[in-house]
Design a protein around this motif. Sequence first.
Motif, PDB file in Angstrom:
ATOM      1  N   LEU A   1       0.823  -1.208   0.000  1.00 32.63           N
ATOM      2  CA  LEU A   1       0.000   0.000   0.000  1.00 32.63           C
ATOM      3  C   LEU A   1       0.854   1.253   0.000  1.00 32.63           C
ATOM      4  O   LEU A   1       0.466   2.278  -0.558  1.00 32.63           O
ATOM      5  N   ASP A   2       2.026   1.173   0.654  1.00 35.81           N
ATOM      6  CA  ASP A   2       2.928   2.316   0.734  1.00 35.81           C
ATOM      7  C   ASP A   2       4.294   1.831   1.205  1.00 35.81           C
ATOM      8  O   ASP A   2       4.467   0.652   1.496  1.00 35.81           O
ATOM      9  N   ASP A   3       5.231   2.755   1.276  1.00 41.08           N
ATOM     10  CA  ASP A   3       6.581   2.439   1.768  1.00 41.08           C
ATOM     11  C   ASP A   3       6.830   3.059   3.136  1.00 41.08           C
ATOM     12  O   ASP A   3       7.980   3.204   3.557  1.00 41.08           O
ATOM     13  N   ASP A   4       5.775   3.448   3.843  1.00 42.28           N
ATOM     14  CA  ASP A   4       5.909   4.036   5.170  1.00 42.28           C
ATOM     15  C   ASP A   4       6.445   2.994   6.158  1.00 42.28           C
ATOM     16  O   ASP A   4       6.302   1.788   5.938  1.00 42.28           O
ATOM     17  N   PRO A   5       7.038   3.435   7.266  1.00 50.79           N
ATOM     18  CA  PRO A   5       7.493   2.489   8.290  1.00 50.79           C
ATOM     19  C   PRO A   5       6.334   1.614   8.770  1.00 50.79           C
ATOM     20  O   PRO A   5       5.192   2.078   8.881  1.00 50.79           O
ATOM     21  N   TYR A   6       6.630   0.344   9.076  1.00 50.72           N
ATOM     22  CA  TYR A   6       5.593  -0.618   9.446  1.00 50.72           C
ATOM     23  C   TYR A   6       6.145  -1.615  10.460  1.00 50.72           C
ATOM     24  O   TYR A   6       7.352  -1.685  10.683  1.00 50.72           O
ATOM     25  N   VAL A   7       5.241  -2.365  11.062  1.00 53.74           N
ATOM     26  CA  VAL A   7       5.610  -3.524  11.869  1.00 53.74           C
ATOM     27  C   VAL A   7       5.026  -4.750  11.177  1.00 53.74           C
ATOM     28  O   VAL A   7       4.045  -4.649  10.428  1.00 53.74           O
ATOM     29  N   THR A   8       5.653  -5.895  11.439  1.00 59.42           N
ATOM     30  CA  THR A   8       5.180  -7.145  10.851  1.00 59.42           C
ATOM     31  C   THR A   8       4.740  -8.085  11.961  1.00 59.42           C
ATOM     32  O   THR A   8       5.427  -8.217  12.980  1.00 59.42           O
ATOM     33  N   ILE A   9       3.603  -8.728  11.744  1.00 55.47           N
ATOM     34  CA  ILE A   9       3.136  -9.783  12.641  1.00 55.47           C
ATOM     35  C   ILE A   9       3.636 -11.103  12.069  1.00 55.47           C
ATOM     36  O   ILE A   9       3.331 -11.445  10.924  1.00 55.47           O
ATOM     37  N   HIS A  10       4.398 -11.836  12.861  1.00 50.76           N
ATOM     38  CA  HIS A  10       4.858 -13.173  12.471  1.00 50.76           C
ATOM     39  C   HIS A  10       4.479 -14.174  13.556  1.00 50.76           C
ATOM     40  O   HIS A  10       4.316 -13.821  14.724  1.00 50.76           O
ATOM     41  N   ARG A  11       4.370 -15.424  13.164  1.00 47.99           N
ATOM     42  CA  ARG A  11       4.224 -16.563  14.080  1.00 47.99           C
ATOM     43  C   ARG A  11       3.058 -16.416  15.046  1.00 47.99           C
ATOM     44  O   ARG A  11       3.145 -16.786  16.216  1.00 47.99           O
ATOM     45  N   ILE A  12       1.934 -15.904  14.559  1.00 47.71           N
ATOM     46  CA  ILE A  12       0.756 -15.768  15.414  1.00 47.71           C
ATOM     47  C   ILE A  12       0.138 -17.146  15.617  1.00 47.71           C
ATOM     48  O   ILE A  12       0.043 -17.934  14.676  1.00 47.71           O
ATOM     49  N   ALA A  13      -0.241 -17.434  16.839  1.00 48.36           N
ATOM     50  CA  ALA A  13      -0.868 -18.720  17.155  1.00 48.36           C
ATOM     51  C   ALA A  13      -1.797 -18.540  18.341  1.00 48.36           C
ATOM     52  O   ALA A  13      -1.492 -17.826  19.296  1.00 48.36           O
ATOM     53  N   SER A  14      -2.930 -19.219  18.278  1.00 50.53           N
ATOM     54  CA  SER A  14      -3.914 -19.203  19.350  1.00 50.53           C
ATOM     55  C   SER A  14      -3.830 -20.509  20.132  1.00 50.53           C
ATOM     56  O   SER A  14      -3.574 -21.563  19.558  1.00 50.53           O
ATOM     57  N   SER A  15      -4.074 -20.418  21.421  1.00 52.21           N
ATOM     58  CA  SER A  15      -4.048 -21.618  22.264  1.00 52.21           C
ATOM     59  C   SER A  15      -5.320 -22.447  22.107  1.00 52.21           C
ATOM     60  O   SER A  15      -5.358 -23.598  22.522  1.00 52.21           O
ATOM     61  N   GLY A  16      -6.371 -21.846  21.548  1.00 52.08           N
ATOM     62  CA  GLY A  16      -7.646 -22.542  21.424  1.00 52.08           C
ATOM     63  C   GLY A  16      -8.518 -22.411  22.662  1.00 52.08           C
ATOM     64  O   GLY A  16      -9.601 -22.985  22.722  1.00 52.08           O
ATOM     65  N   LEU A  17      -8.069 -21.646  23.651  1.00 54.43           N
ATOM     66  CA  LEU A  17      -8.825 -21.506  24.901  1.00 54.43           C
ATOM     67  C   LEU A  17      -9.960 -20.488  24.809  1.00 54.43           C
ATOM     68  O   LEU A  17     -10.873 -20.512  25.628  1.00 54.43           O
ATOM     69  N   ALA A  18      -9.883 -19.583  23.832  1.00 57.97           N
ATOM     70  CA  ALA A  18     -10.893 -18.529  23.736  1.00 57.97           C
ATOM     71  C   ALA A  18     -11.085 -18.114  22.288  1.00 57.97           C
ATOM     72  O   ALA A  18     -10.137 -18.068  21.516  1.00 57.97           O
ATOM     73  N   LYS A  19     -12.317 -17.805  21.952  1.00 56.48           N
ATOM     74  CA  LYS A  19     -12.626 -17.349  20.588  1.00 56.48           C
ATOM     75  C   LYS A  19     -12.142 -15.908  20.395  1.00 56.48           C
ATOM     76  O   LYS A  19     -12.094 -15.128  21.325  1.00 56.48           O
ATOM     77  N   GLY A  20     -11.783 -15.593  19.150  1.00 55.37           N
ATOM     78  CA  GLY A  20     -11.442 -14.222  18.796  1.00 55.37           C
ATOM     79  C   GLY A  20     -10.058 -13.774  19.220  1.00 55.37           C
ATOM     80  O   GLY A  20      -9.754 -12.586  19.135  1.00 55.37           O
ATOM     81  N   ALA A  21      -9.214 -14.696  19.656  1.00 59.84           N
ATOM     82  CA  ALA A  21      -7.891 -14.305  20.164  1.00 59.84           C
ATOM     83  C   ALA A  21      -7.016 -13.720  19.057  1.00 59.84           C
ATOM     84  O   ALA A  21      -6.367 -12.691  19.261  1.00 59.84           O
ATOM     85  N   ALA A  22      -6.987 -14.359  17.892  1.00 56.04           N
ATOM     86  CA  ALA A  22      -6.154 -13.841  16.793  1.00 56.04           C
ATOM     87  C   ALA A  22      -6.637 -12.457  16.362  1.00 56.04           C
ATOM     88  O   ALA A  22      -5.828 -11.553  16.123  1.00 56.04           O
ATOM     89  N   LYS A  23      -7.934 -12.290  16.286  1.00 58.15           N
ATOM     90  CA  LYS A  23      -8.508 -10.987  15.923  1.00 58.15           C
ATOM     91  C   LYS A  23      -8.093  -9.922  16.939  1.00 58.15           C
ATOM     92  O   LYS A  23      -7.716  -8.811  16.562  1.00 58.15           O
ATOM     93  N   ASP A  24      -8.136 -10.260  18.230  1.00 56.04           N
ATOM     94  CA  ASP A  24      -7.724  -9.305  19.257  1.00 56.04           C
ATOM     95  C   ASP A  24      -6.261  -8.904  19.079  1.00 56.04           C
ATOM     96  O   ASP A  24      -5.906  -7.739  19.241  1.00 56.04           O
ATOM     97  N   CYS A  25      -5.417  -9.876  18.751  1.00 50.61           N
ATOM     98  CA  CYS A  25      -3.992  -9.584  18.547  1.00 50.61           C
ATOM     99  C   CYS A  25      -3.790  -8.632  17.377  1.00 50.61           C
ATOM    100  O   CYS A  25      -3.037  -7.657  17.474  1.00 50.61           O
ATOM    101  N   ILE A  26      -4.450  -8.913  16.285  1.00 50.38           N
ATOM    102  CA  ILE A  26      -4.315  -8.083  15.088  1.00 50.38           C
ATOM    103  C   ILE A  26      -4.832  -6.671  15.351  1.00 50.38           C
ATOM    104  O   ILE A  26      -4.192  -5.683  14.989  1.00 50.38           O
ATOM    105  N   ASN A  27      -5.969  -6.570  16.015  1.00 49.07           N
ATOM    106  CA  ASN A  27      -6.523  -5.247  16.313  1.00 49.07           C
ATOM    107  C   ASN A  27      -5.626  -4.463  17.260  1.00 49.07           C
ATOM    108  O   ASN A  27      -5.489  -3.244  17.125  1.00 49.07           O
TER     109      ASN A  27
END
Length: 178
Positions: free
Chosen positions: A98-124
């Motif tokens: 989208l652009d060349d502005d400074p950014y952070v990268t999300i790598h190696r995201i994993a959910s324990s399966g204990l709660a719904k919506g965990a990955a979404k919470d991390c991304i948000n």
Amino acid sequence: MGEESVITSERRFRRATMADLPTMLKIYEHARKLMASNGNPTQWGDKFPREEVVRDDVESQRTVLLVDTVDGEERVLAQFALCPGIDPTYVNIDGAWLDDDPYVTIHRIASSGLAKGAAKDCINWCIEHYGNVRADTHPNNKAMQHVLESNGFARCGLIQLLDRPSDTTRIAYQRHEW
């Protein structure tokens, strides 16, 4: 027989410590099995992420944990590596960021399966705190593609991983809150 009361705290984020390593390795093992059972056996295979990578993420303060507390015991709901700066894997893309502005990268995201919506919470959380976020996932990882796309990430093209000899193609995503 009386009703059992379960006291749950709000979800919160914190940096991982080496004391979290055994739990984190179990969560990655759970994620590998889940991916394989959902038609994505090769993205992480049976070894990724390697323990030394996970250990390095923790030592470098890149690992963020989503946790809550149930009946006084902390639980890890999800984990991810948050990597600031230019990601060498993202320098060449078949498509366009989208652009060349400074950014952070999300790598190696994993959910324990204990709660719904965990990955979404991390991304948000990443979007809220950093604004310009990139991520990538395997073409067979339909679950992560859905999580990214339903959270406003644009599919930018294809990248090739630099750290393995085969199965290197990944779909690249970006979301930039202007």
